[in-house]
Scaffold this motif. Structure first.
Motif, PDB file in Angstrom:
ATOM      1  N   ARG A  46       0.852  -1.195   0.000  1.00 45.50           N
ATOM      2  CA  ARG A  46       0.000   0.000   0.000  1.00 45.50           C
ATOM      3  C   ARG A  46       0.879   1.233   0.000  1.00 45.50           C
ATOM      4  O   ARG A  46       2.052   1.184   0.394  1.00 45.50           O
ATOM      5  N   ILE A  47       0.284   2.338  -0.407  1.00 50.72           N
ATOM      6  CA  ILE A  47       0.979   3.627  -0.441  1.00 50.72           C
ATOM      7  C   ILE A  47       0.140   4.648   0.311  1.00 50.72           C
ATOM      8  O   ILE A  47      -1.080   4.734   0.112  1.00 50.72           O
ATOM      9  N   ALA A  48       0.793   5.419   1.173  1.00 46.54           N
ATOM     10  CA  ALA A  48       0.155   6.548   1.847  1.00 46.54           C
ATOM     11  C   ALA A  48       0.747   7.830   1.281  1.00 46.54           C
ATOM     12  O   ALA A  48       1.973   7.950   1.182  1.00 46.54           O
ATOM     13  N   VAL A  49      -0.109   8.764   0.908  1.00 47.34           N
ATOM     14  CA  VAL A  49       0.333  10.012   0.290  1.00 47.34           C
ATOM     15  C   VAL A  49       0.100  11.166   1.258  1.00 47.34           C
ATOM     16  O   VAL A  49      -1.038  11.397   1.692  1.00 47.34           O
ATOM     17  N   LEU A  50       1.180  11.870   1.612  1.00 46.64           N
ATOM     18  CA  LEU A  50       1.079  13.059   2.447  1.00 46.64           C
ATOM     19  C   LEU A  50       1.196  14.308   1.596  1.00 46.64           C
ATOM     20  O   LEU A  50       1.978  14.344   0.630  1.00 46.64           O
ATOM     21  N   HIS A  51       0.428  15.334   1.944  1.00 48.25           N
ATOM     22  CA  HIS A  51       0.491  16.607   1.228  1.00 48.25           C
ATOM     23  C   HIS A  51       0.149  17.715   2.213  1.00 48.25           C
ATOM     24  O   HIS A  51      -0.911  17.700   2.836  1.00 48.25           O
ATOM     25  N   HIS A  52       1.097  18.661   2.385  1.00 49.10           N
ATOM     26  CA  HIS A  52       0.917  19.761   3.332  1.00 49.10           C
ATOM     27  C   HIS A  52       0.565  19.246   4.725  1.00 49.10           C
ATOM     28  O   HIS A  52      -0.282  19.825   5.421  1.00 49.10           O
ATOM     29  N   GLY A  53       1.205  18.149   5.140  1.00 48.65           N
ATOM     30  CA  GLY A  53       1.030  17.644   6.485  1.00 48.65           C
ATOM     31  C   GLY A  53      -0.233  16.855   6.726  1.00 48.65           C
ATOM     32  O   GLY A  53      -0.515  16.472   7.862  1.00 48.65           O
ATOM     33  N   ARG A  54      -0.993  16.602   5.672  1.00 46.77           N
ATOM     34  CA  ARG A  54      -2.241  15.851   5.804  1.00 46.77           C
ATOM     35  C   ARG A  54      -2.200  14.601   4.930  1.00 46.77           C
ATOM     36  O   ARG A  54      -1.508  14.574   3.914  1.00 46.77           O
ATOM     37  N   LEU A  55      -2.954  13.594   5.343  1.00 45.01           N
ATOM     38  CA  LEU A  55      -3.012  12.355   4.592  1.00 45.01           C
ATOM     39  C   LEU A  55      -3.984  12.537   3.437  1.00 45.01           C
ATOM     40  O   LEU A  55      -5.190  12.693   3.625  1.00 45.01           O
ATOM     41  N   LEU A  56      -3.430  12.525   2.232  1.00 44.97           N
ATOM     42  CA  LEU A  56      -4.235  12.769   1.039  1.00 44.97           C
ATOM     43  C   LEU A  56      -4.929  11.501   0.551  1.00 44.97           C
ATOM     44  O   LEU A  56      -6.086  11.551   0.113  1.00 44.97           O
ATOM     45  N   ALA A  57      -4.235  10.372   0.607  1.00 49.92           N
ATOM     46  CA  ALA A  57      -4.805   9.111   0.121  1.00 49.92           C
ATOM     47  C   ALA A  57      -4.012   7.942   0.670  1.00 49.92           C
ATOM     48  O   ALA A  57      -2.821   8.064   0.959  1.00 49.92           O
ATOM     49  N   VAL A  58      -4.686   6.803   0.804  1.00 45.79           N
ATOM     50  CA  VAL A  58      -4.044   5.536   1.174  1.00 45.79           C
ATOM     51  C   VAL A  58      -4.688   4.451   0.330  1.00 45.79           C
ATOM     52  O   VAL A  58      -5.919   4.389   0.219  1.00 45.79           O
ATOM     53  N   GLY A  59      -3.873   3.604  -0.290  1.00 44.78           N
ATOM     54  CA  GLY A  59      -4.440   2.528  -1.092  1.00 44.78           C
ATOM     55  C   GLY A  59      -3.357   1.706  -1.744  1.00 44.78           C
ATOM     56  O   GLY A  59      -2.157   1.887  -1.495  1.00 44.78           O
ATOM     57  N   THR A  60      -3.774   0.780  -2.571  1.00 45.57           N
ATOM     58  CA  THR A  60      -2.825  -0.022  -3.325  1.00 45.57           C
ATOM     59  C   THR A  60      -2.107   0.878  -4.328  1.00 45.57           C
ATOM     60  O   THR A  60      -2.593   1.982  -4.648  1.00 45.57           O
ATOM     61  N   PRO A  61      -0.975   0.423  -4.867  1.00 45.58           N
ATOM     62  CA  PRO A  61      -0.299   1.231  -5.893  1.00 45.58           C
ATOM     63  C   PRO A  61      -1.220   1.598  -7.055  1.00 45.58           C
ATOM     64  O   PRO A  61      -1.200   2.740  -7.530  1.00 45.58           O
ATOM     65  N   ALA A  62      -2.046   0.665  -7.495  1.00 46.38           N
ATOM     66  CA  ALA A  62      -2.955   0.952  -8.617  1.00 46.38           C
ATOM     67  C   ALA A  62      -3.976   2.017  -8.232  1.00 46.38           C
ATOM     68  O   ALA A  62      -4.270   2.927  -9.027  1.00 46.38           O
ATOM     69  N   GLU A  63      -4.507   1.927  -7.013  1.00 42.59           N
ATOM     70  CA  GLU A  63      -5.505   2.900  -6.570  1.00 42.59           C
ATOM     71  C   GLU A  63      -4.903   4.290  -6.437  1.00 42.59           C
ATOM     72  O   GLU A  63      -5.504   5.285  -6.862  1.00 42.59           O
ATOM     73  N   VAL A  64      -3.724   4.362  -5.854  1.00 42.34           N
ATOM     74  CA  VAL A  64      -3.104   5.666  -5.603  1.00 42.34           C
ATOM     75  C   VAL A  64      -2.668   6.330  -6.903  1.00 42.34           C
ATOM     76  O   VAL A  64      -2.878   7.530  -7.105  1.00 42.34           O
ATOM     77  N   THR A  65      -2.057   5.571  -7.796  1.00 44.64           N
ATOM     78  CA  THR A  65      -1.579   6.181  -9.041  1.00 44.64           C
ATOM     79  C   THR A  65      -2.730   6.598  -9.954  1.00 44.64           C
ATOM     80  O   THR A  65      -2.547   7.439 -10.829  1.00 44.64           O
ATOM     81  N   ALA A  66      -3.924   6.029  -9.732  1.00 39.05           N
ATOM     82  CA  ALA A  66      -5.089   6.406 -10.543  1.00 39.05           C
ATOM     83  C   ALA A  66      -5.891   7.546  -9.932  1.00 39.05           C
ATOM     84  O   ALA A  66      -6.798   8.077 -10.574  1.00 39.05           O
ATOM     85  N   ASP A  67      -5.553   7.950  -8.714  1.00 33.39           N
ATOM     86  CA  ASP A  67      -6.312   8.984  -8.003  1.00 33.39           C
ATOM     87  C   ASP A  67      -6.014  10.351  -8.611  1.00 33.39           C
ATOM     88  O   ASP A  67      -4.870  10.819  -8.560  1.00 33.39           O
ATOM     89  N   PRO A  68      -7.016  11.036  -9.146  1.00 33.86           N
ATOM     90  CA  PRO A  68      -6.776  12.342  -9.796  1.00 33.86           C
ATOM     91  C   PRO A  68      -6.192  13.381  -8.849  1.00 33.86           C
ATOM     92  O   PRO A  68      -5.328  14.174  -9.232  1.00 33.86           O
TER      93      PRO A  68
END
Length: 261
Positions: free
Chosen positions: A228-250
């Motif tokens: 899974r991948i967790a994406v942080l942006h400006h100190g907040r959790l933007l998204a968490v999911g599988t690599p396919a889910e995260v890379t497809a998130d607009p």
């Protein structure tokens, strides 16, 4: 206010390896992390990504105890460790590597690992100290073999490539036999030709059952290793999911991946 440490309870199969609950971190009114809720499951490799300044290393510092959150709590195997020191968290099963090298360049490769083995169980109950230097050396060589560094055991640490230093740092971290490894940008400073072997090593450790939480900028490494991948942006959790889910998130692509994919 930092949450008080809860009494230790029994570890159950429902407990993740790490649970981050409502964690925030502020310095002088500046919010570095805000309301982070995240788990690292047992045996999982979770990658944490995001732009520079997103709070990735700060999150790892919160989990490892280098810094203490100003709100929320950290649980290891179901036990609240929010107020525990780095040393006590290490004894509870956390291992850690850093962006910058923490090795002793004045020692040889094997001497660095011997030092880690000896310090893993300090005091009179240390079985390695009772057994003498031969057992310490045997354990150090075992760890160097595990990371593919046996041939460089006698090398001065200062003479190692960045890639080999990263492998040595892993051997040092493994000396405490951790159940969880926190890797803060393991590919930082590593020559491109050394990235594949280091990537394979991290993957092998994970397949052998090691739980890993890894901050990394190299997306091809992340996509090749992460469950899974967790994406942080400006100190907040933007998204968490599988690599396919995260890379497809607009939203993720707009905030970060559009620049790196």
């Amino acid at each position: 206010m930092t949450a008080a440490a809860a009494p230790a309870g029994p570890v159950t199969t429902s407990d993740p390896a790490v649970r981050v609950q409502g964690v925030g971190f502020s310095v002088g009114g500046a919010v570095i992390l805000a309301d982070i809720d995240l788990t690292v499951d047992r045996g999982e490799l979770l990658a944490v990504i995001g732009p520079n300044g997103a709070g990735k290393s700060t999150l790892v510092n919160m989990i490892s105890g280098v810094a203490r959150p100003t709100s929320g709590r950290i649980l290891l195997d179901g036990t609240d460790v929010t107020r525990l020191s780095v040393r006590r968290r290490a004894r509870a099963g956390m291992g850690r590597t850093f962006q910058t090298s923490s090795l002793f360049n004045g020692l040889s490769t094997v001497q660095n690992v011997c030092f880690a083995v000896q310090s893993a169980a300090p005091g009179p109950l240390n079985p390695f100290r009772r057994a003498g230097s031969r057992v310490v050396m045997q354990e150090a060589l075992r760890l160097l073999d595990r990371v593919g560094m046996t041939a460089r055991a006698a090398w001065p640490t200062a003479a190692l490539s960045h890639g080999d230093k990263r492998k040595l740092e892993l051997a040092v971290a493994l000396a405490r036999r951790p159940s969880l490894l926190l890797l803060d940008e393991p590919m930082a400073g590593v020559a491109m030709e050394d990235v594949p072997s280091l990537t394979r090593l991290i993957g092998e450790l994970n397949r052998d059952g090691m739980t890993i939480c890894m901050v990394e900028h190299h997306m091809h490494v992340v996509l090749g290793l992460a469950d899974r991948i967790a994406v942080l942006h400006h100190g907040r959790l933007l998204a968490v999911g599988t690599p396919a889910e995260v890379t497809a998130d607009p939203e993720v692509r707009r905030a970060y991946l559009g620049d790196v994919l």
